[in-house]
Structure formats: structure tokens, C-alpha cells
Write a protein that holds these residues in place. Structure first.
Motif, PDB file in Angstrom:
ATOM      1  N   GLY A 134       8.599   9.994  95.624  1.00 50.51           N
ATOM      2  CA  GLY A 134       7.173  10.241  95.546  1.00 50.51           C
ATOM      3  C   GLY A 134       6.824  11.709  95.459  1.00 50.51           C
ATOM      4  N   ARG A 135       7.636  12.575  96.060  1.00 49.24           N
ATOM      5  CA  ARG A 135       7.327  14.003  96.094  1.00 49.24           C
ATOM      6  C   ARG A 135       8.303  14.870  95.305  1.00 49.24           C
ATOM      7  NH1 ARG A 135       3.743  16.082  99.751  1.00 49.24           N
ATOM      8  NH2 ARG A 135       2.713  14.592 101.120  1.00 49.24           N
ATOM      9  N   THR A 136       9.497  14.392  95.062  1.00 49.33           N
ATOM     10  CA  THR A 136      10.538  15.209  94.440  1.00 49.33           C
ATOM     11  C   THR A 136      11.074  14.535  93.192  1.00 49.33           C
ATOM     12  OG1 THR A 136      11.187  16.002  96.632  1.00 49.33           O
ATOM     13  CG2 THR A 136      12.722  16.404  94.823  1.00 49.33           C
ATOM     14  N   LYS A 137      11.250  15.343  92.134  1.00 55.12           N
ATOM     15  CA  LYS A 137      11.828  14.835  90.892  1.00 55.12           C
ATOM     16  C   LYS A 137      12.744  15.883  90.290  1.00 55.12           C
ATOM     17  CE  LYS A 137      10.737  12.669  86.454  1.00 55.12           C
ATOM     18  NZ  LYS A 137       9.670  12.170  85.552  1.00 55.12           N
ATOM     19  N   LEU A 138      13.946  15.470  89.901  1.00 57.61           N
ATOM     20  CA  LEU A 138      14.907  16.346  89.247  1.00 57.61           C
ATOM     21  C   LEU A 138      15.484  15.610  88.045  1.00 57.61           C
ATOM     22  CD1 LEU A 138      16.656  18.906  89.045  1.00 57.61           C
ATOM     23  CD2 LEU A 138      18.284  17.789  90.603  1.00 57.61           C
ATOM     24  N   SER A 139      15.266  16.156  86.849  1.00 59.30           N
ATOM     25  CA  SER A 139      15.792  15.572  85.619  1.00 59.30           C
ATOM     26  C   SER A 139      16.834  16.514  85.028  1.00 59.30           C
ATOM     27  CB  SER A 139      14.670  15.345  84.600  1.00 59.30           C
ATOM     28  OG  SER A 139      13.690  14.463  85.111  1.00 59.30           O
ATOM     29  N   PHE A 174      12.896  20.566  87.617  1.00 59.87           N
ATOM     30  CA  PHE A 174      12.645  20.223  89.016  1.00 59.87           C
ATOM     31  C   PHE A 174      11.150  20.286  89.308  1.00 59.87           C
ATOM     32  CE2 PHE A 174      12.031  21.712  93.415  1.00 59.87           C
ATOM     33  CZ  PHE A 174      12.617  20.658  94.102  1.00 59.87           C
ATOM     34  N   GLU A 175      10.659  19.288  90.049  1.00 55.60           N
ATOM     35  CA  GLU A 175       9.256  19.270  90.477  1.00 55.60           C
ATOM     36  C   GLU A 175       9.187  18.834  91.933  1.00 55.60           C
ATOM     37  OE1 GLU A 175       5.442  16.432  89.727  1.00 55.60           O
ATOM     38  OE2 GLU A 175       6.234  17.442  87.934  1.00 55.60           O
ATOM     39  N   GLN A 176       8.482  19.618  92.739  1.00 56.56           N
ATOM     40  CA  GLN A 176       8.311  19.319  94.157  1.00 56.56           C
ATOM     41  C   GLN A 176       6.832  19.337  94.499  1.00 56.56           C
ATOM     42  OE1 GLN A 176      10.666  18.585  96.733  1.00 56.56           O
ATOM     43  NE2 GLN A 176       8.755  18.083  97.782  1.00 56.56           N
ATOM     44  N   LYS A 177       6.334  18.210  94.972  1.00 52.71           N
ATOM     45  CA  LYS A 177       4.953  18.150  95.438  1.00 52.71           C
ATOM     46  C   LYS A 177       4.953  18.522  96.909  1.00 52.71           C
ATOM     47  CE  LYS A 177       0.788  15.371  94.960  1.00 52.71           C
ATOM     48  NZ  LYS A 177       0.215  14.107  94.452  1.00 52.71           N
ATOM     49  N   THR A 182      -0.767  20.852  96.180  1.00 55.35           N
ATOM     50  CA  THR A 182       0.121  21.933  95.762  1.00 55.35           C
ATOM     51  C   THR A 182       1.400  21.376  95.155  1.00 55.35           C
ATOM     52  OG1 THR A 182      -0.740  23.307  97.557  1.00 55.35           O
ATOM     53  CG2 THR A 182       1.278  24.053  96.487  1.00 55.35           C
ATOM     54  N   THR A 183       1.792  21.924  93.988  1.00 52.75           N
ATOM     55  CA  THR A 183       2.993  21.486  93.285  1.00 52.75           C
ATOM     56  C   THR A 183       3.798  22.706  92.841  1.00 52.75           C
ATOM     57  OG1 THR A 183       1.811  19.539  92.451  1.00 52.75           O
ATOM     58  CG2 THR A 183       3.887  20.098  91.384  1.00 52.75           C
ATOM     59  N   TYR A 205       3.719  27.556  90.062  1.00 55.15           N
ATOM     60  CA  TYR A 205       3.152  27.159  91.355  1.00 55.15           C
ATOM     61  C   TYR A 205       1.677  26.843  91.124  1.00 55.15           C
ATOM     62  CZ  TYR A 205       1.425  27.492  96.177  1.00 55.15           C
ATOM     63  OH  TYR A 205       0.821  27.238  97.387  1.00 55.15           O
ATOM     64  N   LYS A 206       1.303  25.573  91.379  1.00 53.76           N
ATOM     65  CA  LYS A 206      -0.062  25.124  91.088  1.00 53.76           C
ATOM     66  C   LYS A 206      -0.738  24.637  92.357  1.00 53.76           C
ATOM     67  CE  LYS A 206      -0.646  21.188  88.978  1.00 53.76           C
ATOM     68  NZ  LYS A 206      -0.660  20.130  87.936  1.00 53.76           N
ATOM     69  N   ASN A 207      -1.947  25.126  92.582  1.00 55.00           N
ATOM     70  CA  ASN A 207      -2.728  24.721  93.753  1.00 55.00           C
ATOM     71  C   ASN A 207      -4.109  24.250  93.300  1.00 55.00           C
ATOM     72  OD1 ASN A 207      -2.958  24.716  96.830  1.00 55.00           O
ATOM     73  ND2 ASN A 207      -4.780  25.875  96.236  1.00 55.00           N
ATOM     74  N   THR A 208      -4.432  22.993  93.605  1.00 55.80           N
ATOM     75  CA  THR A 208      -5.716  22.426  93.194  1.00 55.80           C
ATOM     76  C   THR A 208      -6.855  23.056  93.988  1.00 55.80           C
ATOM     77  OG1 THR A 208      -4.653  20.324  92.646  1.00 55.80           O
ATOM     78  CG2 THR A 208      -7.044  20.302  92.951  1.00 55.80           C
ATOM     79  N   LEU A 209      -7.870  23.508  93.255  1.00 56.38           N
ATOM     80  CA  LEU A 209      -9.043  24.107  93.892  1.00 56.38           C
ATOM     81  C   LEU A 209     -10.085  23.047  94.200  1.00 56.38           C
ATOM     82  CD1 LEU A 209      -9.342  27.281  91.618  1.00 56.38           C
ATOM     83  CD2 LEU A 209      -8.264  27.098  93.870  1.00 56.38           C
ATOM     84  N   PHE A 210     -10.469  22.260  93.197  1.00 53.74           N
ATOM     85  CA  PHE A 210     -11.391  21.142  93.391  1.00 53.74           C
ATOM     86  C   PHE A 210     -11.314  20.239  92.168  1.00 53.74           C
ATOM     87  CE2 PHE A 210     -13.683  24.750  91.644  1.00 53.74           C
ATOM     88  CZ  PHE A 210     -14.342  24.231  90.552  1.00 53.74           C
ATOM     89  N   GLN A 211     -11.316  18.940  92.415  1.00 56.24           N
ATOM     90  CA  GLN A 211     -11.255  17.919  91.375  1.00 56.24           C
ATOM     91  C   GLN A 211     -10.128  18.220  90.382  1.00 56.24           C
ATOM     92  OE1 GLN A 211     -15.260  17.565  89.828  1.00 56.24           O
ATOM     93  NE2 GLN A 211     -15.902  16.304  91.533  1.00 56.24           N
ATOM     94  N   ASP A 212     -10.458  18.506  89.113  1.00 56.25           N
ATOM     95  CA  ASP A 212      -9.447  18.702  88.079  1.00 56.25           C
ATOM     96  C   ASP A 212      -9.114  20.168  87.825  1.00 56.25           C
ATOM     97  OD1 ASP A 212      -9.330  15.937  87.624  1.00 56.25           O
ATOM     98  OD2 ASP A 212     -11.051  16.023  86.288  1.00 56.25           O
TER      99      ASP A 212
END
Length: 247
Positions: A134-139, A174-177, A182-183, A205-212
Motif C-alpha cells: 500500500g505504501r511502497t513500490k519497487l519496479s 522506487f516509490e514510498q508514500k 507526502t510521496t 519529493y511531493k507534498n500535497t497542499l490542498f485537494q489536487d
């Protein structure tokens, strides 16, 4: 007034609603997603400047295949004129198997001030999810390809010949939520060829501020083993962008 006429009246009113929206109705799945971002940029390496950049990413994901296309643009200028101008186009199609997927990919770069002004790479191969929670993905991906490099003009070689190379491409995505808003992403790609080798690390490094809407910090580092005389082996691009996601 008795209850029977009232119940009959309510049933008549509710019938059109059931006729328009069946009880087992579900919204159709949305397989399309898009990201648009723009912001401030810092360049170090062959180009030292600051300016603006933009990026658009389109993803179409179905049960049988996933298609992903990305367009990036970088532009910078100072009082003396343009100091950086680069455009990237990437496209990858994954066809899903029972375990893993086979892919076809194209990477095209036009860089007016880079050590190589034109870089065209096509590749195909096999990939699979080494980790998928659910939180971690490695391809992981591996496959052969072909690369065309056109070096920048220099005083010693004003009309350089293009480098054409058969390569082996390997990639780890690699993706870590970290939490709901925050991703963290890190993509590492290596291209091994007879004439030249490259390693690219793309961090986000992505951090959601509001909605989309989200704030994103990105770092792209590329190391090229053999470069034209007077060029640096490592190019780094750091971006600070505002990102909007369509879903």
C-alpha cells in the motif's frame, strides 16, 4: 388521512429515481491521469543559471496495459542571452503479463547547451514489481536498446560525428508514500554501451497542499562517462515546482 395513500404516493414518487439510477449502478472507472507542473530551476554542471521549467505527464492505465508519456521543458537566460534550453520527451508502454510486464520505451532529448545536443534512445525488455504494498513500490526493468548521441560542437571538432551504440538498459523505480499527503520517488537508470555509459538518478519529493495541488522538489543527475572536450561528466537539474493533478 390513512397511511395507505401516503405510502402509495411515496412509492410513485420514488419509481422515476430507481428507473434513472439502478441500485447496482457504479461510476465508470477513470483510467486516465495527468500531472502538470511548473516552477523555478537551478542548473549546475555544463550550464550554471536559474530560470523556469515545465513538465506534463499523462498516464493511461487499464487491466491489460499502461501507457505513460512525459514532456519536459527547461529554459534559462541572462543579460547576454539564452544560457539553457532543453526539451525531453519520454514514452513507455507496458503490456501486463501474469507476472510482470514487457515494455517498449523511447527517450528523446534536445539540449542546446549540453555535452550532447541530441540524444535518442529506444529500448524494450521485461519488468516486474519486486515490492508492491500500500505504501511502497519497487519496479525493476532490464532490456536491450539503441542509442544515438550527437556531441556538441567544439573548436577542435566543429562538425562532430554522431555516436551510435547498442546498449543494455537497467532501471529501478522506487516509490514510498510517507503518509497520506507526502510521496518520495527515486528512479535510477543505467545504460551500458560499447562506446559510452550513462547513469541517471531522478529524485522527487511531493507534498500535497490542498485537494489536487502539491509542492514538488525534484533533482535530476546524469553522469556520462565519455564527454566532448571542455564538457563536464555530470549534469544536475534541481527544480521547485507547483504541481496540479487531473484524475
Amino acid at each position: 388521512m390513512t397511511k395507505t395513500p401516503v405510502l402509495a404516493l411515496l412509492s410513485v414518487i420514488s419509481l422515476p429515481a430507481f428507473a434513472l439510477v439502478p441500485p447496482d449502478y457504479h461510476e465508470p472507472a477513470n483510467n486516465f491521469r495527468a500531472e502538470i507542473e511548473a516552477g523555478f530551476q537551478l542548473n549546475t554542471g555544463n550550464t550554471d543559471s536559474s530560470s523556469f521549467n515545465g513538465r506534463t505527464k499523462l498516464i493511461y492505465d487499464t487491466t491489460k496495459a499502461t501507457q505513460e508519456g512525459t514532456i519536459k521543458g527547461y529554459y534559462a537566460a541572462n543579460d547576454e542571452g539564452t544560457t539553457a534550453e532543453r526539451y525531453d520527451l519520454q514514452y513507455q508502454a507496458n503490456y501486463k503479463l501474469t507476472k510482470g510486464y514487457v515494455y517498449g520505451r523511447g527517450d528523446f532529448v534536445w539540449d542546446q547547451f549540453g555535452s550532447y545536443t541530441n540524444i535518442y534512445t529506444v529500448s524494450s525488455g521485461y519488468g516486474f514489481d519486486a515490492i508492491s504494498t500500500g505504501r511502497t513500490k519497487l519496479s525493476l526493468e532490464v532490456g536491450p536498446g539503441y542509442r544515438y548521441n550527437l556531441p556538441i560542437d567544439t573548436e577542435d571538432d566543429p562538425n562532430p560525428d554522431a555516436e551510435k551504440d547498442v546498449i543494455l538498459r537497467t532501471a529501478a523505480k522506487f516509490e514510498q508514500k510517507i503518509h497520506e499527503y507526502t510521496t518520495f520517488n527515486a528512479d535510477l537508470t543505467a545504460e551500458i554501451g560499447e562506446n559510452n555509459n550513462t547513469v541517471t538518478l531522478d529524485i522527487g519529493y511531493k507534498n500535497t497542499l490542498f485537494q489536487d495541488w502539491a509542492f514538488k522538489i525534484g533533482v535530476n543527475m546524469k553522469y556520462t562517462e565519455i564527454v566532448p572536450e571542455g564538457s563536464e561528466q555530470t549534469d544536475t537539474i534541481t527544480t521547485f515546482n507547483l504541481l496540479y493533478t487531473f484524475q
